[in-house]
Write an enzyme that holds these catalytic residues in place. Structure first.
Site, mmCIF file in Angstrom:
data_model
loop_
_atom_site.group_PDB
_atom_site.id
_atom_site.type_symbol
_atom_site.label_atom_id
_atom_site.label_comp_id
_atom_site.label_asym_id
_atom_site.label_seq_id
_atom_site.Cartn_x
_atom_site.Cartn_y
_atom_site.Cartn_z
ATOM 1 N N THR A 185 0.846 -1.043 0.006
ATOM 2 C CA THR A 185 0.175 -0.101 -0.011
ATOM 3 C C THR A 185 0.954 1.045 0.018
ATOM 4 O OG1 THR A 185 -0.215 0.329 2.386
ATOM 5 C CG2 THR A 185 -1.526 -1.290 1.638
ATOM 6 N N CYS A 186 0.231 2.436 0.047
ATOM 7 C CA CYS A 186 1.192 3.654 0.145
ATOM 8 C C CYS A 186 1.894 3.767 1.372
ATOM 9 C CB CYS A 186 0.050 4.864 -0.256
ATOM 10 S SG CYS A 186 -1.161 4.898 1.343
ATOM 11 N N ASN A 187 1.245 3.163 2.562
ATOM 12 C CA ASN A 187 2.136 3.200 3.709
ATOM 13 C C ASN A 187 3.198 1.941 3.947
ATOM 14 O OD1 ASN A 187 1.170 5.667 4.338
ATOM 15 N ND2 ASN A 187 -0.638 4.770 5.521
ATOM 16 N N SER A 189 -1.840 2.205 11.443
ATOM 17 C CA SER A 189 -2.107 2.802 10.258
ATOM 18 C C SER A 189 -1.743 4.541 10.538
ATOM 19 C CB SER A 189 -3.383 2.952 9.558
ATOM 20 O OG SER A 189 -3.867 1.494 9.083
ATOM 21 N N GLU A 243 -8.587 3.482 10.543
ATOM 22 C CA GLU A 243 -8.858 3.828 8.956
ATOM 23 C C GLU A 243 -9.411 2.220 8.837
ATOM 24 O OE1 GLU A 243 -7.534 2.479 6.278
ATOM 25 O OE2 GLU A 243 -5.625 1.947 6.778
ATOM 26 N N GLY A 267 -6.606 10.706 -11.228
ATOM 27 C CA GLY A 267 -6.948 9.452 -10.758
ATOM 28 C C GLY A 267 -8.467 9.218 -10.540
ATOM 29 N N ALA A 268 -8.895 8.242 -10.495
ATOM 30 C CA ALA A 268 -10.350 8.065 -9.913
ATOM 31 C C ALA A 268 -10.580 6.854 -9.138
ATOM 32 C CB ALA A 268 -11.270 7.972 -11.284
ATOM 33 N N GLU A 320 -10.219 4.748 -5.009
ATOM 34 C CA GLU A 320 -11.037 5.046 -3.819
ATOM 35 C C GLU A 320 -10.496 6.356 -3.119
ATOM 36 O OE1 GLU A 320 -12.200 2.611 0.217
ATOM 37 O OE2 GLU A 320 -10.823 1.649 -1.240
#
Length: 456
Positions: free
Chosen positions: A56-58, A115, A120, A195-196, A198
């Protein structure tokens, strides 16, 4: 079975390193195949590990379960080799979590305790995607399947039993707060979303609540971009128009799955010049990043990454510490339950072997007894011989172990055997279990695995 989790996240590594070890979704299946091959050295005689990759981004994390002692160095070496990063550069940022630590970590991640945005929920969906991908790649087995099924059950329990997600400050909300520090009123600004997915939908919802002057979505897939834009009363444009129209927007939020930056320094320089140095607020939520890092050095450009937004997010975490304590208590209980299940799995092969050996002895003596009956021997004498032979053979192993042991080992065996044969009584309930019932008991874990049921 040895469990091992290795990874880096927003606690241990900056975004500049996290983006270098990120796995695009389409690369995960082939990466899992390469990892399994590397672990066994291509030898079919070695058991390939179960494995799953969460990216993920994290965070980027590798979960694995092996018959052999899990090797941190081997896993780190594979990760660094796959991404073309020197192991000594990556290793200081990597955490290694064996056995119960790996279980605890998975439970905490799914519950939102690890997180950047405390509590989240997006991470659960990301973990389910990781599990589904590993399953499709044939990399998931009994142990990791059970781990992740319980992980999702724990996350559900934590969210339903605590206030961990109450009043959480999302990344999208943090982006709005930062924008409000630059502009007096977002209602006077034009906002562009690139972007589109979530995350962009979440950000669009928060910015739309401020009623901006214009809301535009640029996406590679026109239909998806149009759908998101219309949800919030905005417009959509092709991604190809971005360079020519960037100067029109005061606020730009980007989060795509591109492996390379889609907004370069030169394009932003031209946009700033066309705007006559009116400020541009830019948020890059992608990992790998969508916007070249050098853009942040330009005057009149305020560029923020996911790590920058994390500072604002953490400001609201203190008020939820009571919920965190509750969640940690739930998790510790469930970790103990899982480790108990894992320990019980280790005796299943032993029980199966015992049943196989005992059945082989039974068949041998039964054949002998049938031959004796066939030649006309007295049935009572045959039954007596059968029972004595079975008894002698079944207690031969324990008797030999007692005779050849000494010291503490002998004392432990005496205590153990005394428990087996105390007062010569059969199993509880006054009746010895049948072999069929014993086999069913030893196989109960298998049926539990197949159904994916939790301990609750």
């Amino acid at each position: 079975m040895q469990l091992l989790t290795i990874g880096i996240n927003h606690h241990t590594a900056p975004v500049a390193l996290r983006e270098r070890v990120a796995f695009p979704l389409e690369q995960i299946k082939p990466a899992l195949a390469l990892f399994k091959e590397a672990w066994t050295g291509g030898k079919r005689t070695l058991s390939a590990p179960e494995a799953a990759i969460l990216s993920t981004c994290n965070r980027t994390e590798l979960y694995c379960a092996t018959d052999a002692q899990a090797s941190r160095d081997s896993a780190v070496e594979w990760l660094s080799h796959y991404h073309g990063i020197r192991a000594e550069e990556l290793a200081p940022h990597v955490y290694t979590l064996p056995q119960s630590e790996a279980v605890r970590h998975a439970f905490r991640v799914a519950s939102g305790l690890d997180s950047m945005v405390l509590g989240e929920t997006q991470i659960v969906g990301q973990m389910k995607t990781a599990v589904r991908t590993a399953t499709e790649a044939g990399a998931l087995g009994t142990y990791l399947n059970q781990l992740f099924q319980r992980t999702f059950a724990v996350a559900k329990e934590v969210r339903s039993s605590t206030e961990i997600g109450a009043q959480s400050v999302s990344m999208a909300a943090a982006a709005v707060r930062l924008a409000q520090r630059i502009f007096d009123k977002i209602a006077n600004q034009r906002v562009l979303f690139i972007g589109a997915g979530e995350m962009i939908e979440l950000c669009a919802a928060h910015f739309a609540a401020q009623q901006p002057r214009e809301l535009v979505v640029a996406n590679r897939t026109a239909e998806r971009g149009r759908y998101v834009a219309e949800r919030f009363g905005g417009k959509s444009i092709p991604l190809s128009e971005l360079p020519a129209r960037m100067h029109e927007f005061d606020i730009i939020v980007s989060c795509t799955a591109s492996t390379l930056p889609i907004i370069g320094l030169g394009a932003v320089e031209r946009a700033v010049k066309a705007r006559r140095h009116r400020p541009i607020f830019m948020v890059d939520l992608a990992v790998p990043r969508d916007i070249e890092a050098e853009v942040g050095q330009l005057e009149d450009v305020f560029l923020y990454t996911v790590d920058d937004l994390g500072t604002i997010v953490r400001e609201g975490n203190a008020s939820r510490q009571a919920a965190v304590a509750q969640a940690e208590t739930i998790i510790e209980t469930r970790v103990a339950n899982f480790m108990q299940w894992l320990d019980s799995r280790s005796i299943v092969p032993v029980i199966r072997h015992m049943h196989t050996q005992a059945d082989a002895l039974r068949r041998t003596e039964l054949d002998r007894a049938r031959k004796m009956l066939a030649r006309g021997d007295d049935p009572s004498a045959v039954l007596e011989a059968l029972s004595q032979a079975l008894t002698n053979k079944l207690i031969h192993g324990p008797t030999h172990a007692l005779n050849t042991s000494s010291g503490e080992s002998r004392d432990s065996l005496i205590e153990l055997m005394s428990g087996f044969y105390r007062h010569g009584q059969p199993a509880r309930g006054g009746e010895a279990p049948t072999q069929q019932a014993s086999v069913q008991a030893s196989n109960s874990d298998e049926s539990s695995d197949a159904s994916g049921s939790s301990d609750r």
